[in-house]
Design a protein around this motif. Sequence first.
Motif, PDB file in Angstrom:
ATOM      1  N   ASP A   1       0.848  -1.195   0.000  1.00  0.00           N
ATOM      2  CA  ASP A   1       0.000   0.000   0.000  1.00  0.00           C
ATOM      3  C   ASP A   1       0.882   1.243   0.000  1.00  0.00           C
ATOM      4  O   ASP A   1       1.648   1.465   0.910  1.00  0.00           O
ATOM      5  N   GLY A   3      -0.099   4.326   0.137  1.00  0.00           N
ATOM      6  CA  GLY A   3      -0.696   5.450   0.834  1.00  0.00           C
ATOM      7  C   GLY A   3      -1.213   6.531  -0.085  1.00  0.00           C
ATOM      8  O   GLY A   3      -1.010   7.716   0.187  1.00  0.00           O
ATOM      9  N   THR A   5      -4.523   8.249  -1.925  1.00  0.00           N
ATOM     10  CA  THR A   5      -5.971   8.358  -1.973  1.00  0.00           C
ATOM     11  C   THR A   5      -6.364   9.387  -3.021  1.00  0.00           C
ATOM     12  O   THR A   5      -5.596  10.310  -3.321  1.00  0.00           O
ATOM     13  N   HIS A  24      -3.818  12.542  -2.936  1.00  0.00           N
ATOM     14  CA  HIS A  24      -3.103  12.739  -1.674  1.00  0.00           C
ATOM     15  C   HIS A  24      -2.234  11.530  -1.380  1.00  0.00           C
ATOM     16  O   HIS A  24      -2.682  10.388  -1.475  1.00  0.00           O
ATOM     17  N   GLN A  25      -0.962  11.779  -1.035  1.00  0.00           N
ATOM     18  CA  GLN A  25      -0.062  10.686  -0.672  1.00  0.00           C
ATOM     19  C   GLN A  25       0.522  10.958   0.703  1.00  0.00           C
ATOM     20  O   GLN A  25       0.649  12.090   1.138  1.00  0.00           O
ATOM     21  N   THR A  26       0.863   9.883   1.395  1.00  0.00           N
ATOM     22  CA  THR A  26       1.322  10.006   2.776  1.00  0.00           C
ATOM     23  C   THR A  26       2.799   9.676   2.951  1.00  0.00           C
ATOM     24  O   THR A  26       3.300   9.686   4.072  1.00  0.00           O
ATOM     25  N   GLU A  27       3.514   9.374   1.840  1.00  0.00           N
ATOM     26  CA  GLU A  27       4.883   8.866   1.984  1.00  0.00           C
ATOM     27  C   GLU A  27       5.946   9.770   1.394  1.00  0.00           C
ATOM     28  O   GLU A  27       7.065   9.328   1.135  1.00  0.00           O
ATOM     29  N   GLU A  72       2.441  16.421  -0.509  1.00  0.00           N
ATOM     30  CA  GLU A  72       1.461  15.348  -0.417  1.00  0.00           C
ATOM     31  C   GLU A  72       0.249  15.491  -1.321  1.00  0.00           C
ATOM     32  O   GLU A  72      -0.480  14.525  -1.517  1.00  0.00           O
TER      33      GLU A  72
END
Lengths: 114, 114
Positions: A1, A3, A5, A24-27, A72
């Motif tokens: 995953d 991350g 969305t 949107h990314q979290t990494e 992000e």
Amino acid sequence: DAGITQSPRHKVTETGTPVTLRCHQTENHRYMYWYRQDPGHGLRLIHYSYGVKDTDKGEVSDGYSVSRSKTEDFLLTLESATSSQTSVYFCAIGSGTSGSYEQYFGPGTRLTVT
Amino acid sequence: QQPVQSPQAVILREGEDAVINCSSSKALYSVHWYRQKHGEAPVFLMILLKGGEQKGHEKISASFNEKKQQSSLYLTASQLSYSGTYFCGLLVNAGGTSYGKLTFGQGTILTVHP
């Protein structure tokens, strides 16, 4: 995953209205991409980003603009939607080292322009 | 220029083998393979780099002929879960200005029956 969305996941809009899709990314990945997918055409690159405020056009950029004010978030805007922009839109991030970037895709947004 | 995939579609029974080909008119640095199930996002399978290095995440093999600018994906002893559309993505330049941009083929639809 990875991350990633996307929002919204589904949208129906009328011709001539503006539409903004969010990725949107979290990494903290540097590279991000927007694609559209249509039957018989595979995945076609709309715009891409190689850093905050650093963006450039892909092969099918007419009618689209993008912005990236934070690492992000990568936004895709249809300034005045047309029926030909009905499609499934995928965002992706590039992960890896130079020459071997693997791309990981978000879940997609299905956009219908009536 | 979009790479050419062949065949366009393949129908198999469980346990049978398949080969999917991807060819380009340009010199390549790396070839990426993805699988997409209906209604879902493409998923990274593997990458083949110029010079022979491979990176993958599943029990699927592939080859990369740099001279012929071709890649083949080998699916052996197919399972029902292998069904989906397979895309190759090509990276032409490996330098810093490539930004990991891929050009995707039109896809090969693989259907595995019990």
